[in-house]
Design a protein around this motif. Structure first.
Motif, short mmCIF file in Angstrom:
data_model
loop_
_atom_site.label_atom_id
_atom_site.label_comp_id
_atom_site.label_asym_id
_atom_site.label_seq_id
_atom_site.Cartn_x
_atom_site.Cartn_y
_atom_site.Cartn_z
N LYS A 95 26.40 121.50 75.47
CA LYS A 95 25.62 120.42 76.07
C LYS A 95 25.95 119.08 75.42
N VAL A 96 26.71 119.10 74.34
CA VAL A 96 27.12 117.87 73.67
C VAL A 96 28.21 117.19 74.50
N LYS A 97 28.00 115.96 74.88
CA LYS A 97 28.95 115.25 75.72
C LYS A 97 30.08 114.66 74.87
N GLY A 98 31.25 114.56 75.48
CA GLY A 98 32.36 113.89 74.82
C GLY A 98 33.25 114.77 73.98
N LEU A 99 33.01 116.09 73.98
CA LEU A 99 33.88 116.97 73.19
C LEU A 99 35.28 117.03 73.78
N VAL A 100 35.35 116.90 75.10
CA VAL A 100 36.64 116.86 75.81
C VAL A 100 36.74 115.52 76.52
N ARG A 101 37.82 114.79 76.29
CA ARG A 101 37.99 113.46 76.88
C ARG A 101 39.35 113.31 77.54
N ILE A 113 42.78 108.48 67.62
CA ILE A 113 42.05 108.76 66.38
C ILE A 113 40.60 108.29 66.51
N ASP A 114 40.39 107.12 67.12
CA ASP A 114 39.03 106.61 67.30
C ASP A 114 38.19 107.56 68.16
N LEU A 115 38.78 108.11 69.22
CA LEU A 115 38.05 109.04 70.07
C LEU A 115 37.66 110.30 69.31
N ILE A 116 38.58 110.78 68.47
CA ILE A 116 38.30 111.97 67.67
C ILE A 116 37.17 111.69 66.68
N LEU A 117 37.21 110.52 66.05
CA LEU A 117 36.16 110.17 65.09
C LEU A 117 34.82 109.94 65.78
N GLN A 118 34.86 109.67 67.09
CA GLN A 118 33.63 109.52 67.86
C GLN A 118 33.08 110.87 68.33
N GLY A 119 33.84 111.94 68.07
CA GLY A 119 33.34 113.27 68.41
C GLY A 119 34.20 114.09 69.35
N GLN A 160 42.64 117.71 66.82
CA GLN A 160 42.67 117.11 65.49
C GLN A 160 43.89 117.58 64.71
N GLU A 161 44.19 118.87 64.86
CA GLU A 161 45.34 119.43 64.14
C GLU A 161 46.64 118.77 64.56
N ASP A 162 46.79 118.49 65.85
CA ASP A 162 48.01 117.83 66.34
C ASP A 162 48.19 116.47 65.69
N VAL A 163 47.10 115.72 65.59
CA VAL A 163 47.17 114.38 65.00
C VAL A 163 47.47 114.46 63.51
N ILE A 164 46.82 115.39 62.81
CA ILE A 164 47.06 115.55 61.37
C ILE A 164 48.51 115.96 61.12
N ARG A 165 49.04 116.87 61.92
CA ARG A 165 50.45 117.26 61.79
C ARG A 165 51.37 116.06 61.97
N PHE A 166 51.05 115.24 62.94
CA PHE A 166 51.86 114.07 63.23
C PHE A 166 51.85 113.09 62.05
N ALA A 371 38.47 115.70 60.29
CA ALA A 371 37.80 114.45 60.64
C ALA A 371 37.66 113.57 59.40
N ASN A 372 37.31 114.18 58.26
CA ASN A 372 37.22 113.43 57.00
C ASN A 372 38.55 112.78 56.67
N MET A 373 39.63 113.55 56.84
CA MET A 373 40.97 113.05 56.52
C MET A 373 41.36 111.91 57.45
N LEU A 374 41.04 112.06 58.74
CA LEU A 374 41.40 111.03 59.71
C LEU A 374 40.68 109.71 59.42
#
Length: 385
Positions: A95-101, A113-119, A160-166, A371-374
């Motif tokens: 029910k949490v909105k924004g998990l998939v964007r 990254i901003d979208l990920i940090l927003q949830g 998140q993993e894709d971005v961290i790998r990058f 998320a902490n790392m990002l």
């Protein structure tokens, strides 16, 4: 210099990503179960489409085996799993909105990254066919899962993993930040989900659901706070739906042995059957197996230590770009003085989004997440804008 990353677009991270497989929003829980089992990915995207009116297709969420397990563990569903499996897949969606964007391929890495940090947990990206990317062949479809090919467009998604790998691929550009300790950087989260080793495993269900939502895990500790193991969504995701019966009958410590990659000891398998009978739920396993397409239909054919991936309790996935390794219930740990880059490598190597932080006496003091790392990298990128 980190400013180099400001030129990267989301499309650059999508190179070589396989097209998503999708499930209709009108599907049932049983359809979702079959789709998860037949997919190489832990998560299945759920889409709302109206092709008759040629409306835009939208990814409305995602489901995984853990969603199904937690749903079946509800008291009313465990008593009648066949009926629960006929429920609409919407009961599994968060029910949490924004998990998939949805994002445009031309969106910047910074925007992602901003979208990920927003949830956001998964960014849905149209696959661009150009000289920089070879078109991948479509996988064969099944009644419950089809290629995400909507209005002439395929999609993939970034995590998140894709971005961290990058970021890790050019980690030297961010020096000296990667060499600093996670304690110095202040990225240890000291609030985390925990359950006692001797507690009923069923008491961990709310924490398991929250850990899936937060992309973390549930720490299993003794009376002194020593980290014994974990109940992680990635490990539960390698089990099948019959593990719901184990969760409802075993202690947390017994559940750790049950979901371990070596397969559950025979005495724990017997304990599950006996306790189900005590609760007048002896038909649950047979009903689950018969209504979810498993080939076995006997209570006695629960997973054995010698065949952990081919019997009820576990299921197999073919290896692919996105498939996770089958993990043990043993937790991945680091120390407050561990460097950021070391923790990044640990998490990526074990295909998890987090690493537990312990002291020398093995008492767990926190958790570090992607998320902490990002957040650290985002602050660094902000300084060069």
């Amino acid at each position: 210099m980190a400013v180099r990353f400001l030129a990267y677009e989301v499309a650059d991270l999508c190179l070589g990503k396989p097209p998503l497989r999708s499930l209709s929003a009108s599907a049932t829980v049983a359809d979702a179960l079959a789709a998860v089992k037949s997919s190489d990915d832990n998560f299945i995207s759920v889409w709302s489409c109206d092709h008759k009116r040629n409306l835009e297709c939208v990814c409305v969420g995602k489901v995984c085996m853990v969603d199904i397990i937690c749903y079946l563990c509800r008291e009313e569903n465990l008593g009648s799993p066949a009926l629960a499996l006929k429920s609409p897949v919407s009961v599994l969606l968060s029910k949490v909105k924004g998990l998939v964007r949805h994002v445009d391929p031309s969106s910047s890495l910074l925007e992602a990254i901003d979208l990920i940090l927003q949830g956001a947990q998964n960014l849905v990206v149209p696959i661009k066919s150009n000289s920089r990317r070879k078109q991948l062949p479509k996988a064969s479809s099944s009644p419950s899962i089809t290629p995400t090919f909507h209005n002439g467009q395929e999609f993939c998604w970034l995590t998140q993993e894709d971005v961290i790998r990058f970021l890790l691929s050019s980690i030297g550009l961010f020096s000296p930040i990667p060499t600093l300790s996670i304690d110095t950087l202040g990225i240890i989260t000291h609030k985390f989900m925990v359950v006692g080793y001797y507690s009923p495993a069923s008491s961990a269900i709310p924490a398991i659901s929250l850990s899936l939502l937060d992309q973390t895990s549930v720490a299993v500790v003794d009376e002194r706070g020593v980290l014994i193991g974990e109940i992680s969504p990635s490990t539960l995701g390698s089990c099948d739906e019959t593990v719901a019966a184990a969760i409802m009958t075993l202690s947390t410590g017994e559940l750790l042995a049950y979901i371990d990659c070596g397969g559950p000891p025979e005495e724990i398998v017997r304990a599950v059957n006996e306790r189900l009978k005590e609760k007048n739920l002896q038909g649950v396993l047979e009903e689950l197996v018969n209504n979810s397409g498993n080939t076995s239909s006997s209570d006695e054919e629960l997973p054995s230590p010698t065949t952990p991936l081919s019997r009820p309790g576990w299921y197999s996935r073919s290896s692919s770009y996105s498939s996770r390794m089958v993990r043990r219930a043993e937790a991945i740990v680091c120390h407050p003085w561990s460097s950021l880059v070391a923790v990044m490598i640990q998490a990526i190597a074990h295909r998890v989004n987090y690493v537990w932080v312990i002291e020398d006496d093995s008492i767990v003091v926190g958790i570090v997440t992607f998320a902490n790392m990002l957040e650290v990298f985002r602050e660094n990128l902000e300084s060069v804008i």
